[in-house]
Design a protein around this motif. Sequence first.
Motif, PDB file in Angstrom:
ATOM      1  N   TRP A 101       0.840  -1.208   0.000  1.00 45.81           N
ATOM      2  CA  TRP A 101       0.000   0.000   0.000  1.00 45.81           C
ATOM      3  C   TRP A 101       0.869   1.249   0.000  1.00 45.81           C
ATOM      4  O   TRP A 101       0.614   2.194  -0.765  1.00 45.81           O
ATOM      5  CB  TRP A 101      -0.923  -0.006   1.218  1.00 45.81           C
ATOM      6  N   GLY A 102       1.886   1.273   0.843  1.00 49.91           N
ATOM      7  CA  GLY A 102       2.790   2.422   0.868  1.00 49.91           C
ATOM      8  C   GLY A 102       3.654   2.503  -0.377  1.00 49.91           C
ATOM      9  O   GLY A 102       3.951   3.596  -0.868  1.00 49.91           O
ATOM     10  N   ALA A 103       4.036   1.325  -0.912  1.00 55.88           N
ATOM     11  CA  ALA A 103       4.868   1.306  -2.117  1.00 55.88           C
ATOM     12  C   ALA A 103       4.127   1.904  -3.298  1.00 55.88           C
ATOM     13  O   ALA A 103       4.693   2.704  -4.062  1.00 55.88           O
ATOM     14  CB  ALA A 103       5.299  -0.127  -2.427  1.00 55.88           C
ATOM     15  N   ALA A 213      -8.640  -5.799  -8.442  1.00 59.71           N
ATOM     16  CA  ALA A 213      -8.472  -7.253  -8.500  1.00 59.71           C
ATOM     17  C   ALA A 213      -7.450  -7.730  -7.468  1.00 59.71           C
ATOM     18  O   ALA A 213      -7.642  -8.774  -6.831  1.00 59.71           O
ATOM     19  CB  ALA A 213      -8.035  -7.670  -9.907  1.00 59.71           C
ATOM     20  N   TYR A 214      -6.382  -6.958  -7.302  1.00 61.94           N
ATOM     21  CA  TYR A 214      -5.384  -7.348  -6.302  1.00 61.94           C
ATOM     22  C   TYR A 214      -5.981  -7.313  -4.900  1.00 61.94           C
ATOM     23  O   TYR A 214      -5.769  -8.229  -4.093  1.00 61.94           O
ATOM     24  CB  TYR A 214      -4.167  -6.435  -6.369  1.00 61.94           C
ATOM     25  N   CYS A 215      -6.724  -6.262  -4.607  1.00 62.67           N
ATOM     26  CA  CYS A 215      -7.322  -6.127  -3.277  1.00 62.67           C
ATOM     27  C   CYS A 215      -8.298  -7.258  -2.980  1.00 62.67           C
ATOM     28  O   CYS A 215      -8.393  -7.730  -1.838  1.00 62.67           O
ATOM     29  CB  CYS A 215      -8.037  -4.776  -3.153  1.00 62.67           C
ATOM     30  N   ALA A 216      -9.040  -7.701  -3.998  1.00 65.88           N
ATOM     31  CA  ALA A 216      -9.984  -8.796  -3.805  1.00 65.88           C
ATOM     32  C   ALA A 216      -9.260 -10.053  -3.333  1.00 65.88           C
ATOM     33  O   ALA A 216      -9.757 -10.786  -2.457  1.00 65.88           O
ATOM     34  CB  ALA A 216     -10.743  -9.071  -5.097  1.00 65.88           C
ATOM     35  N   THR A 241      -7.705  -2.278   4.905  1.00 71.93           N
ATOM     36  CA  THR A 241      -7.084  -1.480   3.847  1.00 71.93           C
ATOM     37  C   THR A 241      -7.477  -2.004   2.475  1.00 71.93           C
ATOM     38  O   THR A 241      -7.804  -1.233   1.568  1.00 71.93           O
ATOM     39  CB  THR A 241      -5.550  -1.500   3.989  1.00 71.93           C
ATOM     40  N   ALA A 242      -7.446  -3.330   2.312  1.00 70.59           N
ATOM     41  CA  ALA A 242      -7.821  -3.933   1.030  1.00 70.59           C
ATOM     42  C   ALA A 242      -9.275  -3.630   0.678  1.00 70.59           C
ATOM     43  O   ALA A 242      -9.600  -3.325  -0.474  1.00 70.59           O
ATOM     44  CB  ALA A 242      -7.588  -5.444   1.078  1.00 70.59           C
ATOM     45  N   PHE A 246     -10.251  -1.306  -2.458  1.00 72.38           N
ATOM     46  CA  PHE A 246     -11.067  -1.971  -3.476  1.00 72.38           C
ATOM     47  C   PHE A 246     -12.264  -1.114  -3.849  1.00 72.38           C
ATOM     48  O   PHE A 246     -12.562  -0.907  -5.040  1.00 72.38           O
ATOM     49  CB  PHE A 246     -11.540  -3.327  -2.951  1.00 72.38           C
ATOM     50  N   VAL A 247     -12.957  -0.593  -2.851  1.00 68.96           N
ATOM     51  CA  VAL A 247     -14.128   0.251  -3.114  1.00 68.96           C
ATOM     52  C   VAL A 247     -13.723   1.511  -3.879  1.00 68.96           C
ATOM     53  O   VAL A 247     -14.388   1.911  -4.848  1.00 68.96           O
ATOM     54  CB  VAL A 247     -14.832   0.624  -1.791  1.00 68.96           C
TER      55      VAL A 247
END
Length: 328
Positions: A101-103, A213-216, A241-242, A246-247
């Motif tokens: 997330w920070g990256a 898609a990654y967050c899912a 966070t995911a 995602f939203v």
Amino acid sequence: MDLAFIPSPSTGVIDLGPIPLRGYAFCIIIGVFVAVWFGNKRWVARGGRSGTVADIAVWAVPFGLVGGRLYHVITDYQLYFSDGQNWVDAFKIWQGGLGIWGAIALGAVGAWIGCRRRGIPLPAWADALAPGIALAQACGRWGNWFNQELYGKPTDLPWALKISEGPNRVAGTYHPTFLYESLWCIGVALLVIWADRRFKLGHGRAFALYVAAYCAGRGWIEYMRVDEAHHILGLRLNVWTALIVFVLAVVYIVISAKVRPGREEVVEPGAAEDAADAADAEGVEAAKDTEDTKADVDKGPKADGDAERADAARTPEKDGTAEAAKNG
């Protein structure tokens, strides 16, 4: 008795003489290379110049590494700043600990700086790089395998990951969440490539699809992990966070499609003119080659045949003159 499992490396460091090659760092380097290489191919296909992705990555990658480390240190501060811990370890990035997330967040800042310097729209650059970032994550997750970290709950499945006894870990077989996420990221990359070709995604929507898609996948994979983490309302911080990211990504896709439909026609100013000039230069070179070939043909068998016929025409006349002189 476990009949099948994935073994873990006995060490995360390979000494090449005086140079230690750390598996975690090596996986990250491979991931960056894959992202830049594949992103460059997509950028050129979109109408950009070759090499532009690498130039902007010079800004994005360092910012991303700093951002990823900051997120990890802030969200797991107890590992570095609580009693008995050494705060200097917060700088030892090779021991693991990068928050995606920070990256992505701080990496985007670096990319924005690079894009502004080149006069390039950041959303278009992000769209080109999106599948490559997913593939980079797929490579980078194997760094956790080298460090024997971020595994899931205990299991006796045939693909269980065998963990040895060590600091902050108990020997046993666990879900290989690093492998789950690596495979998921490959699937995300394929999804973005397909959707981009099918729907001509533009203005950052391909990147937003990658994020969603990654967050899912990260949500359910994160839920399986057993490493120490902060919890909010019973869920790990990274799960929340995911969900939130995602939203936001889905909302961006919907609003962007209405406000700015279609795809950018020009992604890099001057790139089309450069391509046209290169095509003209190739055309001139091809025409020159054609003329040279034609000249070689004119000097070839036909010219030799003409010379032979000329010699044959002169020979009877010469012989006849000599014979007449002899008879006289």
